[in-house]
Design an enzyme around this catalytic site. Structure first.
Site, short mmCIF file in Angstrom:
data_model
loop_
_atom_site.label_atom_id
_atom_site.label_comp_id
_atom_site.label_asym_id
_atom_site.label_seq_id
_atom_site.Cartn_x
_atom_site.Cartn_y
_atom_site.Cartn_z
N GLU A 21 25.70 -23.86 5.00
CA GLU A 21 25.83 -22.60 4.34
C GLU A 21 24.42 -21.87 4.16
O GLU A 21 24.45 -20.93 3.71
CB GLU A 21 26.24 -23.21 2.81
N ASP A 225 39.49 -23.27 1.21
CA ASP A 225 40.94 -24.10 1.02
C ASP A 225 41.43 -23.73 -0.17
O ASP A 225 41.08 -23.24 -1.16
CB ASP A 225 40.56 -25.42 1.14
N1 ADE Z 1 34.52 -26.75 -2.34
C1 ADE Z 1 35.30 -26.28 -1.47
N2 ADE Z 1 36.56 -26.71 -1.87
C2 ADE Z 1 36.55 -27.50 -2.73
C3 ADE Z 1 37.53 -28.07 -3.39
N3 ADE Z 1 38.95 -28.24 -2.87
N4 ADE Z 1 37.11 -28.73 -4.42
C4 ADE Z 1 35.88 -29.09 -4.60
N5 ADE Z 1 35.08 -28.22 -4.33
C5 ADE Z 1 35.17 -27.40 -3.15
#
Ligand code: ADE
Length: 259
Positions: A21, A225
């Protein structure tokens, strides 16, 4: 040395949870100097003429809180920007979208029945407010980057991750010490916090530290996601191909006064 004057100019920090990142941002910095404190590399340099500190916090609320405290105590920063990825928990937020947090809640805080659920003992309510001026600059910077997306990110990546219709959202971010990759947990979070857009693992901890010290903060997350069963796979691919270049471009646009 080429660096901005750290003794007088405002100090701005960029924090991320993972190497990918910040890797692009580090590549764009002029003559960065590294100081190692509490197992973290704090990079100080000039970026677009601003004195800036860049650091990897590590994952989770405690790691983020240690990092924010060190930035304030040792580097005397006045503004902290947390950038990284998050999982969507709202039907209106798609993978690839950008979210600027106006408020943040620690979804795993539960000191009930002593305090109402989600309220951090010692604070007025459950949510921490991000600095409105920083956040609106961040939103403008994000919109600017999206308008130039095709020039900055290869069209193969744009099509592969369906980034053509990427949106910028402003709203509530949930933070907790849990990577959410389960539809039941995702739905429970959504039910408990109907206005929440995404879930991540650090933002509200930085918010709490900044509130205690009176330091301005903002959080920008790229949605990697949908916090369901596929989350871990989507997350890893997305991090390298999209989130890393996005972070660098948005920080650059944020710091150049054109956003
Ligand atoms: N960061 C990126 N995706 C995540 C997720 N599904 N749960 C917690 N932190 C995250």
């Amino acid at each position: 040395m080429d660096n901005a004057d750290f003794s007088t100019s405002p100090r701005f920090a960029v924090v991320a949870a993972m190497q990918e990142e910040v890797s692009h941002i580090l590549e764009h910095m002029q003559s960065p100097q590294c100081e190692r404190i509490a197992g973290r590399n704090f990079w100080t340099a000039t970026f677009q003429g601003h004195a800036i500190v860049i650091v990897l916090s590590g994952i989770g609320k405690v790691a983020a809180a240690i990092t924010a405290t060190t930035l304030i105590e040792r580097f005397k920063v006045n503004e902290i920007l947390f950038t990284g990825v998050a999982g969507s928990i709202s039907a209106s937020v798609a993978v690839g979208d950008l979210v600027v947090g106006t408020h943040l809640i620690q979804h795993d805080m539960d000191a009930s029945p002593l305090f109402p659920r989600y309220v951090v003992p010692g604070f007025d309510g459950a949510s921490f407010t991000a600095d409105p001026e920083m956040s609106s600059r961040l939103t403008r910077a994000s919109l600017k980057v999206l308008m130039q997306l095709e020039q900055e990110i290869s069209s193969e990546i744009v099509y592969r991750f369906k980034l053509q219709s990427t949106k910028v959202h402003e709203g509530l971010i949930l933070s907790g010490d849990q990577f959410v990759s389960n539809d039941i947990v995702r739905c429970e979070l959504g039910k408990a916090h109907p206005s929440a857009l995404v879930v991540e693992m650090e933002g509200a901890a930085v918010a709490q530290v900044c509130k205690d010290y009176g330091v301005a903060f903002a959080v920008m997350r790229t949605v990697s996601d949908a916090a369901g069963e596929q989350a871990a796979k989507d997350f890893a691919e997305f991090l390298n191909c999209v989130a890393s270049p996005y972070s660098a471009l948005i920080v650059e646009a944020y710091l150049s006064n054109t956003a």
